[in-house]
Design a protein around this motif. Structure first.
Motif, short mmCIF file in Angstrom:
data_model
loop_
_atom_site.label_atom_id
_atom_site.label_comp_id
_atom_site.label_asym_id
_atom_site.label_seq_id
_atom_site.Cartn_x
_atom_site.Cartn_y
_atom_site.Cartn_z
N TYR A 139 6.18 -6.26 -5.40
CA TYR A 139 5.62 -7.64 -5.09
C TYR A 139 4.18 -7.56 -5.74
N LEU A 140 3.24 -6.45 -5.65
CA LEU A 140 2.00 -6.52 -6.03
C LEU A 140 1.99 -6.41 -7.57
N LYS A 141 2.75 -5.61 -8.08
CA LYS A 141 2.82 -5.61 -9.52
C LYS A 141 3.15 -7.07 -10.09
N GLU A 142 4.11 -7.85 -9.44
CA GLU A 142 4.37 -9.09 -10.05
C GLU A 142 3.25 -9.99 -9.83
N ASN A 143 2.53 -9.81 -9.00
CA ASN A 143 1.00 -10.48 -8.82
C ASN A 143 -0.26 -9.95 -9.47
N GLY A 144 -0.19 -9.23 -10.68
CA GLY A 144 -1.10 -8.87 -11.11
C GLY A 144 -1.84 -7.51 -11.03
N PHE A 145 -1.48 -6.79 -9.86
CA PHE A 145 -1.94 -5.47 -9.61
C PHE A 145 -1.25 -4.33 -10.71
N THR A 146 -2.02 -3.56 -10.97
CA THR A 146 -1.63 -2.59 -12.06
C THR A 146 -1.83 -0.82 -11.34
N GLU A 147 -1.17 -0.06 -11.61
CA GLU A 147 -1.18 1.24 -11.36
C GLU A 147 -2.65 1.91 -12.03
N GLN A 148 -3.05 1.46 -13.17
CA GLN A 148 -4.20 1.84 -13.68
C GLN A 148 -5.52 1.44 -13.12
N GLU A 149 -5.45 0.42 -12.21
CA GLU A 149 -6.48 -0.21 -11.78
C GLU A 149 -6.62 -0.20 -10.49
N GLN A 150 -5.57 -1.05 -9.89
CA GLN A 150 -5.77 -1.07 -8.18
C GLN A 150 -4.75 -0.29 -7.33
N LEU A 151 -3.44 0.04 -8.07
CA LEU A 151 -2.51 0.75 -7.03
C LEU A 151 -2.51 2.18 -7.08
N VAL A 152 -2.56 2.93 -5.81
CA VAL A 152 -2.28 4.40 -6.01
C VAL A 152 -1.12 4.38 -5.31
N VAL A 153 0.02 4.98 -6.12
CA VAL A 153 1.34 5.10 -5.59
C VAL A 153 1.67 6.41 -4.86
N ILE A 154 2.34 6.26 -3.73
CA ILE A 154 2.49 7.58 -3.06
C ILE A 154 4.16 7.49 -2.68
N SER A 155 4.53 8.73 -2.33
CA SER A 155 6.08 8.67 -2.04
C SER A 155 6.79 8.41 -1.00
N SER A 156 6.07 8.54 0.11
CA SER A 156 6.57 8.03 1.29
C SER A 156 5.68 7.73 2.33
N PHE A 157 5.88 6.99 3.48
CA PHE A 157 5.27 6.64 4.53
C PHE A 157 4.26 7.92 5.21
N SER A 158 4.96 8.86 5.18
CA SER A 158 4.20 10.25 5.77
C SER A 158 3.03 10.79 4.87
N LYS A 159 2.97 10.17 3.65
CA LYS A 159 1.99 10.61 2.96
C LYS A 159 0.64 9.70 3.19
N VAL A 160 0.83 8.44 3.99
CA VAL A 160 -0.34 7.53 4.24
C VAL A 160 -1.07 8.62 5.12
N LEU A 161 -0.54 9.40 6.43
CA LEU A 161 -1.58 10.22 7.01
C LEU A 161 -2.26 11.12 6.14
N GLU A 162 -1.68 11.72 5.38
CA GLU A 162 -2.29 12.79 4.48
C GLU A 162 -3.64 12.17 3.50
N ILE A 163 -3.01 10.80 3.09
CA ILE A 163 -4.31 10.24 2.25
C ILE A 163 -5.27 9.76 3.24
N LEU A 164 -4.98 9.29 4.36
CA LEU A 164 -6.34 8.95 5.30
C LEU A 164 -7.04 10.19 5.66
N GLU A 165 -6.36 11.47 5.71
CA GLU A 165 -7.21 12.45 5.82
C GLU A 165 -8.15 13.06 4.79
N THR A 166 -7.66 13.05 3.51
CA THR A 166 -8.08 13.57 2.51
C THR A 166 -8.71 13.01 1.29
N ARG A 167 -8.25 11.88 1.43
CA ARG A 167 -8.89 10.75 0.12
C ARG A 167 -9.20 9.46 0.58
#
Length: 235
Positions: A139-167
């Motif tokens: 949905y975000l890609k359809e609305n102008g968001f790109t992986e080069q600029e705005q998006l950080v793509v993760i593999s699963s919901f569990s990775k959200v917690l890891e990102i919150l802790e480390t990044r």
């Protein structure tokens, strides 16, 4: 003539009996999730298994991370998936067999960041984490968001917690299903540091049971008819 007709009926019935539908899904509380005994439960599971039983379609069901489940249904014939959102990118890839529920998603930010969003375009100036091939990713890609600029793509919901802790210093926002966040907040204190800052509400928020287009038409027809018949009984 009678012998030929008998042979055709026999082959059709044998083919139907031999067919086993492969079904994939993910853990997506509260729609479907593994309970304390490792059993897949939830309202979407109840609806899907009821339709399959009524249609008398043999199946095997596997629970995978979303990107694995999504790749499986796009690449493997005789495979279906639930609960999947419907959008322009996916529309022609699958047969949309029956609805299983509705969902909502939101942008979430750490409460300590004090971020405010009024419209979707406000998020274009931030870095946002999304789950690969998730509805919100597309949905975000359809609305102008790109992986080069705005998006950080993760593999699963569990990775959200890891990102919150480390990044968390490299990331501003994350898009998640509201029910997932509510459920995870009960057991993980990190999730309690998130707050919704903008709901995504300009799309079809229905979830579906959908199938690879190679699934035989007689199977999807049986499932559609069973869903309709069960829906009439529920009224």
């Amino acid at each position: 003539m009678k012998a030929s007709l008998f042979l055709i009926i026999f082959l059709l019935s044998t083919n139907s009996f031999a067919f086993t539908l492969n079904i994939v899904t993910e853990q997506f509380p509260t729609y479907q999730y593994l309970d304390e005994n490792g059993k897949l439960v939830g309202p979407s599971v109840d609806k899907v298994t009821a339709v399959l039983a009524h249609a008398d379609v043999p199946y095997q069901l596997n629970v995978e991370p979303w990107h694995v489940a999504y790749n499986a249904v796009t690449r493997n014939p005789e495979t279906c998936i639930f609960s999947i959102g419907r959008n322009n990118e996916r529309e022609d890839k699958f047969n949309w067999v029956f609805p299983v529920g509705r969902f909502t998603s939101s942008f979430y930010a750490l409460k300590s960041r004090h971020l405010k969003l009024s419209v979707l375009e406000d998020a274009l100036k931030y870095r946002t984490a999304v789950i690969r091939n998730n509805f919100s990713h597309q949905y975000l890609k359809e609305n102008g968001f790109t992986e080069q600029e705005q998006l950080v793509v993760i593999s699963s919901f569990s990775k959200v917690l890891e990102i919150l802790e480390t990044r968390k210093n490299q990331l501003d926002l994350v898009v998640l299903g509201d029910s997932q966040v509510q459920d995870a907040s009960k057991s993980n204190k990190l999730m309690q540091h998130l707050e919704p800052v903008l709901k995504l509400d300009h799309f079809d928020n229905q979830l579906y049971f959908a199938c690879n287009k190679s699934v035989p038409e007689y199977i999807t027809d049986k499932l559609m008819k069973s869903f309709e018949q069960l829906s009439l009984l529920d009224r």
